[in-house]
Design an enzyme around this catalytic site. Structure first.
Site, mmCIF file in Angstrom:
data_model
loop_
_atom_site.group_PDB
_atom_site.id
_atom_site.type_symbol
_atom_site.label_atom_id
_atom_site.label_comp_id
_atom_site.label_asym_id
_atom_site.label_seq_id
_atom_site.Cartn_x
_atom_site.Cartn_y
_atom_site.Cartn_z
ATOM 1 N N GLU A 23 16.538 -0.403 -20.031
ATOM 2 C CA GLU A 23 17.246 -0.887 -18.836
ATOM 3 C C GLU A 23 17.882 -2.258 -19.050
ATOM 4 O O GLU A 23 17.579 -2.957 -20.028
ATOM 5 C CB GLU A 23 16.274 -0.949 -17.655
ATOM 6 C CG GLU A 23 15.074 -1.854 -17.909
ATOM 7 C CD GLU A 23 14.504 -2.448 -16.627
ATOM 8 O OE1 GLU A 23 15.266 -3.091 -15.886
ATOM 9 O OE2 GLU A 23 13.288 -2.271 -16.393
ATOM 10 N N LYS A 157 3.936 -3.809 -11.784
ATOM 11 C CA LYS A 157 3.806 -5.270 -11.908
ATOM 12 C C LYS A 157 2.681 -5.795 -11.015
ATOM 13 O O LYS A 157 2.539 -5.380 -9.872
ATOM 14 C CB LYS A 157 5.121 -5.937 -11.526
ATOM 15 C CG LYS A 157 6.209 -5.668 -12.545
ATOM 16 C CD LYS A 157 7.358 -6.626 -12.333
ATOM 17 C CE LYS A 157 8.650 -6.065 -12.879
ATOM 18 N NZ LYS A 157 9.115 -4.866 -12.217
HETATM 19 N N1 PSU Z 1 9.951 -4.821 -16.104
HETATM 20 C C1 PSU Z 1 9.928 -6.110 -16.515
HETATM 21 N N2 PSU Z 1 10.776 -6.983 -15.896
HETATM 22 C C2 PSU Z 1 11.633 -6.600 -14.904
HETATM 23 C C3 PSU Z 1 11.656 -5.231 -14.469
HETATM 24 C C4 PSU Z 1 10.788 -4.387 -15.125
HETATM 25 O O1 PSU Z 1 9.157 -6.479 -17.408
HETATM 26 O O2 PSU Z 1 12.394 -7.436 -14.380
HETATM 27 C C5 PSU Z 1 12.619 -4.797 -13.367
HETATM 28 C C6 PSU Z 1 12.895 -3.302 -13.430
HETATM 29 O O3 PSU Z 1 14.294 -3.140 -13.487
HETATM 30 C C7 PSU Z 1 12.368 -2.759 -12.113
HETATM 31 C C8 PSU Z 1 12.593 -3.921 -11.224
HETATM 32 O O4 PSU Z 1 13.023 -1.598 -11.703
HETATM 33 O O5 PSU Z 1 12.121 -5.001 -12.022
HETATM 34 C C9 PSU Z 1 11.868 -3.793 -9.888
HETATM 35 O O6 PSU Z 1 12.610 -4.432 -8.892
HETATM 36 P P1 PSU Z 1 12.280 -4.174 -7.335
HETATM 37 O O7 PSU Z 1 10.863 -4.613 -7.176
HETATM 38 O O8 PSU Z 1 13.261 -5.028 -6.584
HETATM 39 O O9 PSU Z 1 12.491 -2.710 -7.101
#
Ligand code: PSU
Ligand code: MN
Length: 300
Positions: A23, A157
């Site tokens: 990504e 996360k």
């Molecule tokens: N994994 C990481 N760092 C990131 C992400 C994933 O180590 O920044 C990103 C991915 O693109 C994931 C996003 O889809 O964080 C989640 O964002 P949100 O919580 O706004 O959906």
């Protein structure tokens, strides 16, 4: 879908050679420059060392692009104003011919369209703490529910409510595989106190599970949770403190929506003196290894 697939990636796909999707949100919104670009290039290199073709995915001038060269990755790491693109943002960013960094959600959609089965990221988004009032639930979860791509990550996360995230995934029918573990890893740490649905000890076991899911005509993704190697894992107490602190600051500043996760990741890195960023880099590299091995198995 109108997508541009690089020659290298298309050739691999045509010949049933293994390909791993990557990504761009992690590059544009997840890490500071130049660490973001260095990490993205190292991840690609690691995948290549297994004889697997990496396909970094993002939107360039409104075109969903699968497979990028160094200059393009560098551009995602430095260009100002790149949109963070999940499912809801895809059409507008393409229609307006903008640059878009795809999240897990956005990347899965494009990877599936290209015919890529495995996608490596750091950590998925999920149900945020306090979601019972904010309703902040990542589009990543809905995508996992419907889009048939295996996602290798180090767990949801740790900034999230892991219990609620698991409930959501259960409701949506997403299997969580623990790689060589019975416990859900929590991104920066190996432990969370929550179990996974099934433990797999080898890439082959995971591949067999994915093949069975396909035979059963079960749509949707599968989540492969790969714990961060012990030597790079964060201390849980240090982490809990940093996360609480960062969430409090976000609330005070009124940061929400798509800006919340990038804000928290960056603040946590500051609070931990860059230690969490180091962990983030290592867990992605570790996921790249497993993703490459899994892609190889799936093409056997
Ligand atoms: N994994 C990481 N760092 C990131 C992400 C994933 O180590 O920044 C990103 C991915 O693109 C994931 C996003 O889809 O964080 C989640 O964002 P949100 O919580 O706004 O959906
Ligand atoms: Mn959100």
């Amino acid at each position: 879908m109108l997508i541009h697939v690089s020659d290298e990636v298309q050739e691999a796909l045509d010949n049933h050679q293994p390909v791993v999707a990557l990504e761009t949100t992690i590059i544009s919104h997840g890490m500071p420059y130049p660490t973001n670009v260095e990490t993205a290039l190292k991840v690609e290199e690691t995948i290549r060392s297994f004889g697997v073709v990496p396909a970094t995915i993002g939107i360039i001038d409104g075109i969903p692009t699968v497979g990028m060269n160094k200059e393009q990755i560098e551009e995602f790491g430095t260009r100002k104003g790149i949109k963070k693109v999940s499912r809801r943002d895809l059409a507008s960013v393409c229609a307006n011919k903008q640059w878009g960094a795809t999240t897990v959600s956005g990347t899965m959609i494009i990877a599936k369209e290209a015919g890529i089965k495995v996608f490596v990221t750091g950590g998925i988004g999920g149900v945020h703490r306090g979601a019972e009032t904010t309703m902040d639930i990542s589009a990543d979860l809905e995508e996992l529910a419907q889009t048939n791509v295996a996602v290798v990550c180090a767990g949801p996360k740790a900034i999230l409510d892991l219990g609620l995230t698991l409930e959501y995934l259960e409701t949506k029918g997403v299997t969580i595989v623990g790689y060589q573990t019975n416990e859900l890893p929590a991104f920066y740490t190996r432990e969370s106190g929550y179990p996974v649905d099934v433990k797999c000890d080898s890439p082959k076991e995971i591949a067999d599970l994915i093949k069975m899911k396909n035979e059963l005509h079960l749509e949707g993704g599968m989540l492969i949770a790969n714990p961060i190697p012990q030597e790079y894992a964060m201390n849980k107490l240090v982490m809990d403190y940093a996360i609480d602190q960062a969430i409090e600051e976000a609330n005070e500043k009124g940061i929400k929506g798509k800006d919340l996760t990038p804000f928290l990741l960056s603040r946590i890195s500051d609070i931990t003196g860059g230690e969490s960023l180091e962990s983030n880099i290592h867990l992605i590299m570790n996921n790249a290894v497993l993703g490459a091995q899994l892609a190889l198995e799936l093409e056997k």
